[in-house]
Every structure is written in structure tokens, then in C-alpha cells.
Write a protein that holds these residues in place. Structure first.
Motif, short mmCIF file in Angstrom:
data_model
loop_
_atom_site.label_atom_id
_atom_site.label_comp_id
_atom_site.label_asym_id
_atom_site.label_seq_id
_atom_site.Cartn_x
_atom_site.Cartn_y
_atom_site.Cartn_z
N ASN A 44 72.48 65.18 69.12
CA ASN A 44 72.10 66.38 68.38
C ASN A 44 72.29 67.62 69.26
O ASN A 44 72.71 67.51 70.42
CB ASN A 44 70.66 66.27 67.83
N SER A 45 71.95 68.79 68.72
CA SER A 45 72.18 70.05 69.46
C SER A 45 71.30 70.17 70.70
O SER A 45 71.59 70.97 71.59
CB SER A 45 71.97 71.24 68.54
N ALA A 46 70.24 69.37 70.79
CA ALA A 46 69.38 69.37 71.98
C ALA A 46 69.86 68.39 73.04
O ALA A 46 69.26 68.26 74.10
CB ALA A 46 67.94 69.04 71.57
N GLY A 47 70.97 67.68 72.75
CA GLY A 47 71.53 66.73 73.70
C GLY A 47 70.90 65.35 73.65
O GLY A 47 71.19 64.51 74.49
N GLN A 48 70.06 65.09 72.65
CA GLN A 48 69.43 63.79 72.49
C GLN A 48 70.36 62.83 71.76
O GLN A 48 70.94 63.20 70.73
CB GLN A 48 68.12 63.92 71.72
N LYS A 49 70.47 61.60 72.26
CA LYS A 49 71.28 60.60 71.58
C LYS A 49 70.54 60.17 70.32
O LYS A 49 69.41 59.71 70.38
CB LYS A 49 71.53 59.40 72.48
N VAL A 50 71.20 60.33 69.16
CA VAL A 50 70.56 60.01 67.88
C VAL A 50 71.20 58.82 67.18
O VAL A 50 70.68 58.32 66.20
CB VAL A 50 70.56 61.24 66.94
N GLY A 70 73.57 69.53 60.22
CA GLY A 70 73.87 70.30 61.43
C GLY A 70 75.15 69.84 62.08
O GLY A 70 75.88 68.99 61.55
N ILE A 71 75.41 70.39 63.25
CA ILE A 71 76.59 70.04 64.04
C ILE A 71 76.15 69.09 65.15
O ILE A 71 75.21 69.38 65.89
CB ILE A 71 77.26 71.29 64.63
N TYR A 72 76.82 67.95 65.22
CA TYR A 72 76.52 66.93 66.21
C TYR A 72 77.75 66.72 67.09
O TYR A 72 78.88 66.87 66.65
CB TYR A 72 76.16 65.61 65.53
N LEU A 73 77.52 66.36 68.34
CA LEU A 73 78.60 66.06 69.27
C LEU A 73 78.70 64.56 69.44
O LEU A 73 77.68 63.86 69.47
CB LEU A 73 78.33 66.71 70.63
N LYS A 82 83.75 57.89 79.74
CA LYS A 82 83.86 58.81 78.61
C LYS A 82 85.32 59.25 78.47
O LYS A 82 85.91 59.78 79.40
CB LYS A 82 82.96 60.02 78.82
N MET A 83 85.89 59.01 77.28
CA MET A 83 87.32 59.27 77.08
C MET A 83 87.59 60.35 76.04
O MET A 83 88.67 60.93 76.03
CB MET A 83 88.02 57.99 76.62
N LYS A 84 86.64 60.62 75.15
CA LYS A 84 86.88 61.57 74.06
C LYS A 84 85.55 62.17 73.63
O LYS A 84 84.54 61.49 73.59
CB LYS A 84 87.52 60.83 72.88
N THR A 85 85.56 63.46 73.34
CA THR A 85 84.40 64.14 72.77
C THR A 85 84.84 64.94 71.56
O THR A 85 86.01 65.28 71.43
CB THR A 85 83.74 65.09 73.79
N GLY A 86 83.91 65.21 70.67
CA GLY A 86 84.24 65.99 69.49
C GLY A 86 82.99 66.35 68.71
O GLY A 86 81.86 66.11 69.18
#
Length: 91
Positions: A44-50, A70-73, A82-86
Motif C-alpha cells: 500500500n501507499s504506506a509501504g506495508q505488504k498487503v 487506491g494506488i498500490y506498488l 527483486k526484478m520488476k516493480t510497478g
């Protein structure tokens, strides 16, 4: 005196692609990858794994369940690297 030989081993560079359809997501999305197995983590936007899905072979169905709009990473990892983020948008 024996000859000394030096060896260098390089891992092949892996290019990871993630296809998320649809994005933005209402209820569910098909998430597919060009490598397997891989791991998928959503933050989530706070950096917590959801959300986390491990050892994916090609694709899986992501169910939004009770995640807030919302927008999640996301991060895709292969063998722990880690190979890909989005981004994923939840409506």
C-alpha cells in the motif's frame, strides 16, 4: 609448477515482464509473467505488504477482496532478487 586458470561466472540477465489485465482493477485481474517461478508482493501507499503470492508459474488470478481503493506498488522477485516493480490501481 601447475598452470593457474581463473574463471568468471556471470548469471544471465533476466528481463521480467508483468502483464496485469485489467488495470485499473475493480474486483479481479489476471496477472501473468514471462518467467517462472516468481513471487509477487503488493504494497500500500504506506509501504506495508498487503498481499503476497509465491512460486507463481506463469500466471494467477488476483482477487481484490477487501483492499481499499487506491494506488498500490508491486514487486516481482525471481529467486529472491527483486526484478520488476510497478503500479496497480484499485477502483
Amino acid at each position: 609448477m601447475p598452470d593457474t586458470v581463473a574463471y568468471s561466472i556471470h548469471e544471465a540477465e533476466i528481463s521480467v515482464n508483468a502483464n496485469i489485465f485489467p488495470n485499473p482493477v475493480s474486483q479481479s485481474a489476471e496477472i501473468s509473467f514471462n518467467v517462472s517461478p516468481c513471487d509477487f508482493d503488493l504494497f500500500n501507499s504506506a509501504g506495508q505488504k498487503v498481499f503476497s503470492q509465491k512460486n507463481i508459474s506463469e500466471s494467477f488470478l488476483f482477487m481484490r477482496n477487501d483492499l481499499a481503493p487506491g494506488i498500490y506498488l508491486y514487486e516481482v522477485s525471481v529467486r529472491g532478487a527483486k526484478m520488476k516493480t510497478g503500479k496497480i490501481i484499485l477502483l
